[in-house]
Design a protein around this motif. Structure first.
Motif, PDB file in Angstrom:
ATOM      1  N   GLY A  66       0.836  -1.208   0.000  1.00 16.69           N
ATOM      2  CA  GLY A  66       0.000   0.000   0.000  1.00 16.69           C
ATOM      3  C   GLY A  66       0.866   1.250   0.000  1.00 16.69           C
ATOM      4  N   ALA A  67       1.920   1.245   0.827  1.00 13.90           N
ATOM      5  CA  ALA A  67       2.833   2.397   0.884  1.00 13.90           C
ATOM      6  C   ALA A  67       3.528   2.574  -0.470  1.00 13.90           C
ATOM      7  CB  ALA A  67       3.862   2.206   1.989  1.00 13.90           C
ATOM      8  N   ALA A  68       3.886   1.450  -1.105  1.00 14.45           N
ATOM      9  CA  ALA A  68       4.554   1.530  -2.421  1.00 14.45           C
ATOM     10  C   ALA A  68       3.634   2.174  -3.445  1.00 14.45           C
ATOM     11  CB  ALA A  68       4.965   0.131  -2.884  1.00 14.45           C
ATOM     12  N   LEU A  69       2.344   1.818  -3.398  1.00 19.31           N
ATOM     13  CA  LEU A  69       1.392   2.420  -4.341  1.00 19.31           C
ATOM     14  C   LEU A  69       1.214   3.907  -4.040  1.00 19.31           C
ATOM     15  CD1 LEU A  69      -0.583   2.114  -6.703  1.00 19.31           C
ATOM     16  CD2 LEU A  69      -2.373   1.619  -5.048  1.00 19.31           C
ATOM     17  N   ALA A  70       1.126   4.236  -2.746  1.00 20.51           N
ATOM     18  CA  ALA A  70       0.960   5.652  -2.378  1.00 20.51           C
ATOM     19  C   ALA A  70       2.125   6.473  -2.921  1.00 20.51           C
ATOM     20  CB  ALA A  70       0.867   5.788  -0.852  1.00 20.51           C
ATOM     21  N   VAL A  71       3.350   5.990  -2.753  1.00 27.46           N
ATOM     22  CA  VAL A  71       4.530   6.735  -3.218  1.00 27.46           C
ATOM     23  C   VAL A  71       4.549   6.799  -4.746  1.00 27.46           C
ATOM     24  CG1 VAL A  71       7.060   6.683  -3.326  1.00 27.46           C
ATOM     25  CG2 VAL A  71       5.895   6.321  -1.151  1.00 27.46           C
ATOM     26  N   ALA A  72       4.175   5.680  -5.396  1.00 27.23           N
ATOM     27  CA  ALA A  72       4.148   5.667  -6.867  1.00 27.23           C
ATOM     28  C   ALA A  72       3.173   6.723  -7.381  1.00 27.23           C
ATOM     29  CB  ALA A  72       3.741   4.286  -7.375  1.00 27.23           C
ATOM     30  N   LEU A  73       2.005   6.822  -6.732  1.00 24.24           N
ATOM     31  CA  LEU A  73       0.991   7.774  -7.204  1.00 24.24           C
ATOM     32  C   LEU A  73       1.376   9.215  -6.876  1.00 24.24           C
ATOM     33  CD1 LEU A  73      -2.253   5.801  -6.267  1.00 24.24           C
ATOM     34  CD2 LEU A  73      -1.249   6.104  -8.525  1.00 24.24           C
ATOM     35  N   TYR A  74       1.828   9.454  -5.635  1.00 27.03           N
ATOM     36  CA  TYR A  74       2.210  10.826  -5.271  1.00 27.03           C
ATOM     37  C   TYR A  74       3.403  11.309  -6.089  1.00 27.03           C
ATOM     38  CZ  TYR A  74      -1.110  11.170  -1.430  1.00 27.03           C
ATOM     39  OH  TYR A  74      -2.264  11.249  -0.705  1.00 27.03           O
ATOM     40  N   SER A  75       4.268  10.380  -6.515  1.00 29.89           N
ATOM     41  CA  SER A  75       5.437  10.777  -7.310  1.00 29.89           C
ATOM     42  C   SER A  75       5.052  11.175  -8.725  1.00 29.89           C
ATOM     43  CB  SER A  75       6.447   9.626  -7.411  1.00 29.89           C
ATOM     44  OG  SER A  75       6.879   9.252  -6.145  1.00 29.89           O
ATOM     45  N   ASN A  76       3.985  10.602  -9.224  1.00 36.65           N
ATOM     46  CA  ASN A  76       3.656  10.792 -10.640  1.00 36.65           C
ATOM     47  C   ASN A  76       2.452  11.674 -10.913  1.00 36.65           C
ATOM     48  OD1 ASN A  76       5.518   9.062 -12.373  1.00 36.65           O
ATOM     49  ND2 ASN A  76       5.013   7.691 -10.691  1.00 36.65           N
ATOM     50  N   ILE A  77       1.585  11.818  -9.915  1.00 35.03           N
ATOM     51  CA  ILE A  77       0.362  12.610 -10.150  1.00 35.03           C
ATOM     52  C   ILE A  77       0.520  13.961  -9.446  1.00 35.03           C
ATOM     53  CG2 ILE A  77      -2.136  12.696  -9.815  1.00 35.03           C
ATOM     54  CD1 ILE A  77      -2.156   9.648  -9.927  1.00 35.03           C
ATOM     55  N   PRO A  78       0.487  15.054 -10.196  1.00 39.68           N
ATOM     56  CA  PRO A  78       0.737  16.361  -9.584  1.00 39.68           C
ATOM     57  C   PRO A  78      -0.277  16.735  -8.499  1.00 39.68           C
ATOM     58  CG  PRO A  78       0.769  16.507 -11.982  1.00 39.68           C
ATOM     59  CD  PRO A  78       0.278  15.144 -11.644  1.00 39.68           C
ATOM     60  N   SER A  79      -1.517  16.292  -8.647  1.00 36.38           N
ATOM     61  CA  SER A  79      -2.529  16.656  -7.651  1.00 36.38           C
ATOM     62  C   SER A  79      -2.603  15.596  -6.554  1.00 36.38           C
ATOM     63  CB  SER A  79      -3.886  16.793  -8.344  1.00 36.38           C
ATOM     64  OG  SER A  79      -4.923  16.631  -7.405  1.00 36.38           O
ATOM     65  N   GLY A  80      -2.435  16.047  -5.321  1.00 32.73           N
ATOM     66  CA  GLY A  80      -2.502  15.126  -4.180  1.00 32.73           C
ATOM     67  C   GLY A  80      -3.872  14.476  -4.047  1.00 32.73           C
ATOM     68  N   ASN A  81      -4.936  15.272  -4.310  1.00 32.13           N
ATOM     69  CA  ASN A  81      -6.293  14.732  -4.190  1.00 32.13           C
ATOM     70  C   ASN A  81      -6.544  13.646  -5.235  1.00 32.13           C
ATOM     71  OD1 ASN A  81      -6.907  16.441  -2.111  1.00 32.13           O
ATOM     72  ND2 ASN A  81      -7.807  18.011  -3.425  1.00 32.13           N
ATOM     73  N   PHE A 111       4.297  -2.060  -7.934  1.00 31.24           N
ATOM     74  CA  PHE A 111       3.992  -0.635  -7.708  1.00 31.24           C
ATOM     75  C   PHE A 111       5.270   0.207  -7.754  1.00 31.24           C
ATOM     76  CE2 PHE A 111       0.113  -2.088  -5.067  1.00 31.24           C
ATOM     77  CZ  PHE A 111      -0.666  -2.140  -6.209  1.00 31.24           C
ATOM     78  N   LEU A 112       6.334  -0.300  -7.125  1.00 28.41           N
ATOM     79  CA  LEU A 112       7.572   0.485  -7.077  1.00 28.41           C
ATOM     80  C   LEU A 112       8.177   0.635  -8.469  1.00 28.41           C
ATOM     81  CD1 LEU A 112       9.595  -0.598  -3.889  1.00 28.41           C
ATOM     82  CD2 LEU A 112       8.432   1.557  -4.338  1.00 28.41           C
ATOM     83  N   ILE A 113       8.249  -0.469  -9.199  1.00 33.40           N
ATOM     84  CA  ILE A 113       8.865  -0.413 -10.535  1.00 33.40           C
ATOM     85  C   ILE A 113       8.003   0.447 -11.472  1.00 33.40           C
ATOM     86  CG2 ILE A 113       9.504  -1.766 -12.585  1.00 33.40           C
ATOM     87  CD1 ILE A 113      10.263  -4.037 -10.559  1.00 33.40           C
ATOM     88  N   GLY A 114       6.692   0.211 -11.431  1.00 36.98           N
ATOM     89  CA  GLY A 114       5.782   0.989 -12.284  1.00 36.98           C
ATOM     90  C   GLY A 114       5.888   2.476 -11.981  1.00 36.98           C
ATOM     91  N   GLY A 115       5.884   2.813 -10.702  1.00 38.03           N
ATOM     92  CA  GLY A 115       5.975   4.215 -10.285  1.00 38.03           C
ATOM     93  C   GLY A 115       7.297   4.826 -10.691  1.00 38.03           C
ATOM     94  N   TYR A 116       8.375   4.064 -10.550  1.00 37.73           N
ATOM     95  CA  TYR A 116       9.696   4.611 -10.871  1.00 37.73           C
ATOM     96  C   TYR A 116       9.848   4.852 -12.372  1.00 37.73           C
ATOM     97  CZ  TYR A 116      14.629   5.371 -11.352  1.00 37.73           C
ATOM     98  OH  TYR A 116      15.827   5.929 -11.687  1.00 37.73           O
ATOM     99  N   LEU A 117       9.288   3.934 -13.175  1.00 40.94           N
ATOM    100  CA  LEU A 117       9.396   4.103 -14.633  1.00 40.94           C
ATOM    101  C   LEU A 117       8.754   5.418 -15.073  1.00 40.94           C
ATOM    102  CD1 LEU A 117       8.748   0.480 -15.986  1.00 40.94           C
ATOM    103  CD2 LEU A 117      10.913   1.733 -15.877  1.00 40.94           C
ATOM    104  N   GLY A 118       7.667   5.778 -14.414  1.00 39.13           N
ATOM    105  CA  GLY A 118       7.034   7.062 -14.731  1.00 39.13           C
ATOM    106  C   GLY A 118       7.840   8.227 -14.195  1.00 39.13           C
TER     107      GLY A 118
END
Lengths: 304, 258
Positions: free
Chosen positions: B159-174, B244-251
């Protein structure tokens, strides 16, 4: 010492349109390099590629002779950047914001932060949070961050926006001091060309993503010199007549235009000489330009 | 990485968000404990009263799912709206590798998840013991609770990995938060619906591989979970963490930092 602090070769960045179009620039150590261009010219995009915020679509760039991705990242540790309006954590004070980046960058010496705050005139901001800073204070803090760790190369994008006249003078003094005392190379983009003219040793002019010209301040100064601009029907014949007057400092331009850099206070003598020599004199004007006019001429008179 | 983590720690502990989160969670816990304590005063003397064991049974049932969404909150806290306030570029300017930034955010999120969880559990135990008392079966309840934690932790890490992947790639926190909730709620519920409508066992099997299904199972089975189930929780957690980590990092690695 490296031959170049920064070079770019055919550097290109495309979003929907070309933001930077095959730009090749080189900056030598110790230069204060002014980047001139109107909004949308590609200055900020170029700076973003130097700072690592974005990546080129094609072309190469190198910092201190390193052009690999890994090498560029390492060399960025020798750079201080300030791009557009400085950004910091709004809920932290100036000191805590700088301390955060000092820790993050592994720079020893907490006293460096206090020294920097003193240098940029923010020593007495205490616990005031960044969100309550004026634009000028934000710019000063941005400069303090750029100076953190004594960089060899400062990259500043519109750094004097929002500064009051006193702040602009102080800002210029800090940059000149860094350049003279530490040999810091500076790349600075600004709309305020009069300020750049006071500071830069070299210039690059950009428009619509392309580099129009790269020249030293001495070269620009030479081109901006006061002169008599003379339009005649026969430039070669006029030039022969000017030679008899010991007026050797002139240049013949296309369109039968002659620029004469002497006898500025004596245009009557020149016109008499030409008319008596059988040359039809179409116009004679005293002309001088500054950096702003030079830039506008380079752009073909286009304004925003 | 140590410098990066030290700085993240420096900033996170100076943010009110951390203390508000702790305070609000502590208040909620205190409300639940007070409710149990009040209930104890209203039931007949000879009835079994709620003790701190009861509180931990309550945790076993609800904490697995709450913990998953809690990683979103901590992810938001540790990410510190870096896209909104545009501070990440100051880190990029200095040549900090994007991998360091990304993993640093992830590790910081895990550290604070751990710190906040320990603090809240300690508070719950202390307040529960004071207001509800402790019974002789407490040791067995705690062992069940620890078993639940052993299964839930790898799923929470995902869950934390997904949260970081999303916050890293999506400009809007909401938007990142809604996407996080959507990713956990939509696929699993759609699969549940289709499996029911089509009476398809395969879809049910696929659904059981999801994080939320594992957490539901963990809450339902509690201490009766077999070691093999805990192993599948770890495998599921680690596989989803890697995805989640790899997907998030690639973005993130080629993302333009404004």
């Amino acid at each position: 010492m490296e031959e170049f602090v920064f070079t770019s070769h055919e550097l290109t960045k495309r979003y929907r349109d070309l933001a930077v179009d095959h730009v090749s620039i080189s900056i030598r150590p110790g230069q204060i390099f002014g980047l001139v261009g109107k909004n949308g010219a590609g200055k900020t995009t170029l700076i973003r590629m130097i700072s690592g915020q974005t990546f080129p679509t094609s072309g190469d760039l190198s910092l201190f002779g390193q052009s690999s991705e890994n090498g560029l990242q390492k060399m960025r540790r020798r750079i201080g950047c300030m791009v557009e309006t400085p950004s910091f954590f709004p809920y932290l004070s100036a000191r805590d914001n700088l301390e955060f980046y000092r820790i993050q960058r592994g720079i020893p010496g907490r006293e460096n932060v206090d020294e920097l705050l003193r240098q940029v005139g923010l020593a007495d901001t205490g616990k005031k949070k960044f969100k309550n800073f004026s634009l000028g204070m934000k710019q000063r803090l941005g400069l303090a961050l750029a100076l953190l760790g004594h960089p060899d190369f400062l990259v500043l994008d519109e750094p004097i926006n929002g500064l009051d006249p006193m702040g602009i003078v102080e800002f210029r003094d800090v940059l000149l001091q860094m350049n003279r005392e530490h040999g810091t190379t500076i790349l600075i983009s600004s709309h305020i060309l009069s300020e750049l003219a006071n500071l830069a040793t070299d210039f690059a002019f950009m428009d619509q993503g392309r580099l129009l010209e790269q020249a030293s301040a001495a070269q620009i100064h030479e081109k901006c010199r006061s002169c008599l601009e003379i339009r005649v029907d026969n430039a070669p014949q006029a030039a022969t007549l000017l030679d008899t007057l010991d007026a050797s400092e002139y240049e013949v331009l296309p369109g039968n235009v002659i620029r004469l850099y002497s006898h500025l206070e004596d245009p009557q003598t020149i016109s008499r000489l030409l008319v008596n020599g059988g040359v039809a004199l179409l116009s004679i004007d005293t002309r001088s330009s500054n950096l702003e006019e030079y830039f506008l001429n380079l752009m073909g008179g286009k304004t925003e | 990485m140590t410098h990066y983590l030290s700085a993240e720690f420096f900033r996170t502990v100076r943010r009110r968000y951390l203390y508000f989160t702790l305070g609000i969670c502590a208040l909620l816990l205190l409300s639940v404990i007070s409710l149990f304590a009040y209930a104890n005063t209203t039931i007949p003397e000879d009835s079994e009263k709620a003790t701190v064991d009861f509180l931990f049974y309550f945790f076993i049932q609800f904490l697995p799912t709450i913990g998953l969404y809690f990683t979103l909150l901590i992810g938001d806290m540790t990410f510190s709206e870096e896209h909104k306030v545009q501070t990440m570029r100051n880190t990029v300017f200095y040549g900090t590798p994007r991998m360091t930034i990304y993993l640093g955010k992830f590790l910081n999120c895990l550290i604070f998840c751990f710190v906040v969880m320990i603090a809240l559990l300690a508070f719950a135990f202390g307040a529960g013991t004071l207001l509800l008392g402790i019974s002789t079966s407490f040791v067995s309840v705690i062992s069940e609770f620890l078993l639940m934690l052993a299964g839930a932790i790898p799923l929470w890490i995902a869950g934390a990995a997904l949260a970081v992947a999303l916050y890293s790639n999506i400009p809007s926190g909401n938007l990142a938060a809604f996407t996080f909730i959507g990713i956990f709620l939509l696929p699993t519920n759609l699969l549940k619906l289709f499996a029911f409508m089509l009476n398809n066992k395969f879809l049910s099997e696929v659904r059981s591989l999801f994080l939320t299904s594992r957490l539901d199972e963990l809450a339902a089975n509690g201490a009766s979970s077999e070691p093999s189930f805990l192993i599948t929780c770890w495998i599921t957690g680690m596989v989803f963490t890697a995805i989640f980590l790899i997907g998030g990092y690639l973005g993130f690695c080629r993302k333009e930092i404004k």
